[in-house]
Design an enzyme around this catalytic site. Structure first.
Site, PDB file in Angstrom:
ATOM      1  N   ASN A 103       0.834  -1.199   0.000  1.00 32.08           N
ATOM      2  CA  ASN A 103       0.000   0.000   0.000  1.00 32.08           C
ATOM      3  C   ASN A 103       0.869   1.249   0.000  1.00 32.08           C
ATOM      4  O   ASN A 103       1.927   1.283   0.618  1.00 32.08           O
ATOM      5  CB  ASN A 103      -0.927   0.009   1.220  1.00 32.08           C
ATOM      6  CG  ASN A 103      -1.865  -1.181   1.203  1.00 32.08           C
ATOM      7  OD1 ASN A 103      -2.043  -1.811   0.162  1.00 32.08           O
ATOM      8  ND2 ASN A 103      -2.455  -1.504   2.338  1.00 32.08           N
ATOM      9  N   HIS A 120       6.032  -0.865  -2.770  1.00 32.69           N
ATOM     10  CA  HIS A 120       5.526  -0.237  -3.990  1.00 32.69           C
ATOM     11  C   HIS A 120       5.605   1.286  -3.936  1.00 32.69           C
ATOM     12  O   HIS A 120       4.974   1.971  -4.731  1.00 32.69           O
ATOM     13  CB  HIS A 120       4.087  -0.697  -4.271  1.00 32.69           C
ATOM     14  CG  HIS A 120       4.006  -2.115  -4.730  1.00 32.69           C
ATOM     15  ND1 HIS A 120       2.830  -2.807  -4.867  1.00 32.69           N
ATOM     16  CD2 HIS A 120       4.982  -2.999  -5.082  1.00 32.69           C
ATOM     17  CE1 HIS A 120       3.080  -4.044  -5.281  1.00 32.69           C
ATOM     18  NE2 HIS A 120       4.382  -4.181  -5.405  1.00 32.69           N
ATOM     19  N   GLY A 199      -5.152  -9.081   3.134  1.00 27.86           N
ATOM     20  CA  GLY A 199      -5.841  -8.172   2.210  1.00 27.86           C
ATOM     21  C   GLY A 199      -5.125  -7.977   0.890  1.00 27.86           C
ATOM     22  O   GLY A 199      -5.059  -6.868   0.372  1.00 27.86           O
ATOM     23  N   THR A 200      -4.616  -9.076   0.352  1.00 24.41           N
ATOM     24  CA  THR A 200      -3.929  -8.969  -0.940  1.00 24.41           C
ATOM     25  C   THR A 200      -4.332 -10.126  -1.838  1.00 24.41           C
ATOM     26  O   THR A 200      -4.470 -11.260  -1.377  1.00 24.41           O
ATOM     27  CB  THR A 200      -2.395  -8.888  -0.757  1.00 24.41           C
ATOM     28  OG1 THR A 200      -1.773  -8.916  -2.042  1.00 24.41           O
ATOM     29  CG2 THR A 200      -1.831 -10.000   0.108  1.00 24.41           C
ATOM     30  N   GLU A 227     -11.591 -12.782   0.399  1.00 19.52           N
ATOM     31  CA  GLU A 227     -11.878 -13.805  -0.620  1.00 19.52           C
ATOM     32  C   GLU A 227     -10.618 -14.643  -0.797  1.00 19.52           C
ATOM     33  O   GLU A 227      -9.544 -14.188  -0.452  1.00 19.52           O
ATOM     34  CB  GLU A 227     -12.166 -13.142  -1.980  1.00 19.52           C
ATOM     35  CG  GLU A 227     -13.259 -12.103  -1.982  1.00 19.52           C
ATOM     36  CD  GLU A 227     -14.618 -12.741  -1.839  1.00 19.52           C
ATOM     37  OE1 GLU A 227     -14.747 -13.949  -2.155  1.00 19.52           O
ATOM     38  OE2 GLU A 227     -15.547 -12.050  -1.376  1.00 19.52           O
TER      39      GLU A 227
HETATM   40  P1  OAD Z   1      -6.024  -6.134  -4.785  1.00 15.09           P
HETATM   41  O1  OAD Z   1      -7.089  -5.142  -5.058  1.00 15.09           O
HETATM   42  O2  OAD Z   1      -5.472  -6.914  -5.925  1.00 15.09           O
HETATM   43  O3  OAD Z   1      -6.546  -7.185  -3.729  1.00 15.09           O
HETATM   44  C1  OAD Z   1      -7.196  -6.810  -2.533  1.00 15.09           C
HETATM   45  C2  OAD Z   1      -7.593  -8.076  -1.814  1.00 15.09           C
HETATM   46  O4  OAD Z   1      -8.116  -7.700  -0.559  1.00 15.09           O
HETATM   47  C3  OAD Z   1      -8.669  -8.899  -2.538  1.00 15.09           C
HETATM   48  O5  OAD Z   1      -8.246 -10.253  -2.588  1.00 15.09           O
HETATM   49  C4  OAD Z   1      -9.904  -8.753  -1.643  1.00 15.09           C
HETATM   50  O6  OAD Z   1     -10.682  -9.954  -1.565  1.00 15.09           O
HETATM   51  C5  OAD Z   1      -9.269  -8.475  -0.292  1.00 15.09           C
HETATM   52  N1  OAD Z   1     -10.090  -7.647   0.602  1.00 15.09           N
HETATM   53  C6  OAD Z   1     -10.975  -6.666   0.304  1.00 15.09           C
HETATM   54  N2  OAD Z   1     -11.466  -6.112   1.423  1.00 15.09           N
HETATM   55  C7  OAD Z   1     -10.884  -6.760   2.472  1.00 15.09           C
HETATM   56  C8  OAD Z   1     -10.963  -6.637   3.887  1.00 15.09           C
HETATM   57  N3  OAD Z   1     -11.739  -5.732   4.467  1.00 15.09           N
HETATM   58  N4  OAD Z   1     -10.206  -7.475   4.639  1.00 15.09           N
HETATM   59  C9  OAD Z   1      -9.407  -8.402   4.076  1.00 15.09           C
HETATM   60  N5  OAD Z   1      -9.295  -8.557   2.745  1.00 15.09           N
HETATM   61  C10 OAD Z   1     -10.008  -7.750   1.946  1.00 15.09           C
HETATM   62  O7  OAD Z   1      -4.858  -5.379  -4.007  1.00 15.09           O
HETATM   63  P2  OAD Z   1      -3.338  -5.788  -3.792  1.00 15.09           P
HETATM   64  O8  OAD Z   1      -3.177  -7.263  -3.656  1.00 15.09           O
HETATM   65  O9  OAD Z   1      -2.826  -4.912  -2.720  1.00 15.09           O
HETATM   66  O10 OAD Z   1       0.514  -2.026  -7.178  1.00 15.09           O
HETATM   67  O11 OAD Z   1      -2.693  -5.325  -5.148  1.00 15.09           O
HETATM   68  C11 OAD Z   1      -1.302  -5.480  -5.303  1.00 15.09           C
HETATM   69  C12 OAD Z   1      -0.747  -4.370  -6.141  1.00 15.09           C
HETATM   70  O12 OAD Z   1      -1.447  -4.314  -7.364  1.00 15.09           O
HETATM   71  C13 OAD Z   1      -0.924  -2.988  -5.563  1.00 15.09           C
HETATM   72  O13 OAD Z   1       0.070  -2.652  -4.641  1.00 15.09           O
HETATM   73  C14 OAD Z   1      -0.839  -2.118  -6.771  1.00 15.09           C
HETATM   74  C15 OAD Z   1      -1.624  -2.963  -7.748  1.00 15.09           C
HETATM   75  O14 OAD Z   1      -1.224  -2.910  -9.018  1.00 15.09           O
HETATM   76  C16 OAD Z   1       1.069  -0.812  -7.375  1.00 15.09           C
HETATM   77  O15 OAD Z   1       0.496   0.222  -7.135  1.00 15.09           O
HETATM   78  C17 OAD Z   1       2.439  -0.874  -7.878  1.00 15.09           C
END
Ligand code: OAD
Length: 259
Positions: A103, A120, A199-200, A227
């Protein structure tokens, strides 16, 4: 939950060391949108248009408007109980804890986390798109005019654009960050290690591979996510739920490091 390992017992082991990886889901309950919940669009923009060096070269106005809007959004939200639980467990474990975050919103630090690696980059830092000017803190927004690099100007290169200090698609992570993670993984090999991804979506590398690095040094691996993630099968335990609800409970009984 997908396997027999008990997460609370794993965290309660003597001398436990904890490596955490967070993603956009941790900030969801603060009101910030995650990335992969809108058909590959970030607030109506294609990812490659706003998060790649090519997109920036094509349309720097669009990219700066996008990140200016994200700066404004991040300034108006607050850390949630998930961020706070991570700051509290760090207070207990001190150097036995490391938080790696994808984040860029700064909410972990605002909650009190100190041992944070922003792999990032940061929404609130700006750097030159050309020269090696050190990235600097910057909370400004650029909706109307583009920011230019004074250092380049001083060297006779006019109109070099500044850009957000964010790792875009196609760019390398800071090798210093990767080394710090590696050092943490390999320090004190006698102590139990717990790796927790929270949360990733497990879709972006190399962050998605940290679970395998943790397993390769004998770590117990937990996934806390709303998820299933792309790499769920790599974890010993999957706790399905919202981070702001799961984390305070998960860390409630973790003991302070006795040193
Ligand atoms: P994503 O949007 O890909 O994934 C978010 C995850 O969090 C999903 O699997 C959701 O199911 C889960 N989620 C949503 N709400 C939640 C909650 N309240 N508690 C727990 N889990 C929850 O985001 P990232 O994996 O962070 O890169 O994405 C990785 C990178 O992709 C980011 O850092 C960004 C993007 O491209 C850059 O900016 C370089």
């Amino acid at each position: 939950m997908t396997s027999g390992a008990d997460p609370k017992s794993a965290l309660d082991q003597d001398g436990v060391r904890v490596l955490v990886l967070t993603g956009a889901g941790v900030s969801a309950e603060s009101g910030l949108a995650t990335f992969r919940d809108s058909n590959g669009l970030w607030e109506q923009h294609r990812v490659e248009d706003v998060a790649s060096p090519e997109g920036f070269m094509r349309d720097p106005n669009l990219v700066w408007k996008f990140y200016s809007l994200r700066r404004d959004q991040a300034k108006t939200v607050e850390p949630n109980p998930g961020h706070q639980a991570l700051a509290s467990i760090e207070e207990k474990l001190k150097d036995r804890f490391l938080l790696v975050t994808q984040n860029v919103d700064g909410l972990h630090q605002r909650a009190g986390s100190e041992r944070v690696i922003e792999i990032h980059g940061s929404l609130f830092r700006t750097k030159c798109s050309r020269c090696d000017l050190a990235p600097f803190a910057d909370h400004a927004t650029y909706f109307e005019s583009l920011p230019l690099c004074d250092a380049c100007e001083g060297r006779g290169r006019s109109k070099t654009l500044l850009r957000p200090d964010i790792v875009w698609f196609g760019e390398m992570l800071d090798p210093g960050h990767l080394n710090a993670i590696d050092r943490f993984l390999h320090a004190d090999r006698g102590a139990p290690l717990v790796f927790i991804a929270i949360g990733t979506s497990g879709a972006v590398w190399p962050a998605a591979g940290l679970v395998d690095l943790a397993r390769s040094v004998g770590g117990t691996t937990l996934l806390v996510n709303a998820e299933p993630a792309d790499n769920t099968s790599r974890f010993h335990v999957f706790i399905r739920g919202k981070s702001a609800e799961v984390l305070p409970q998960l860390f409630a009984s973790t003991r302070s490091a006795s040193r």
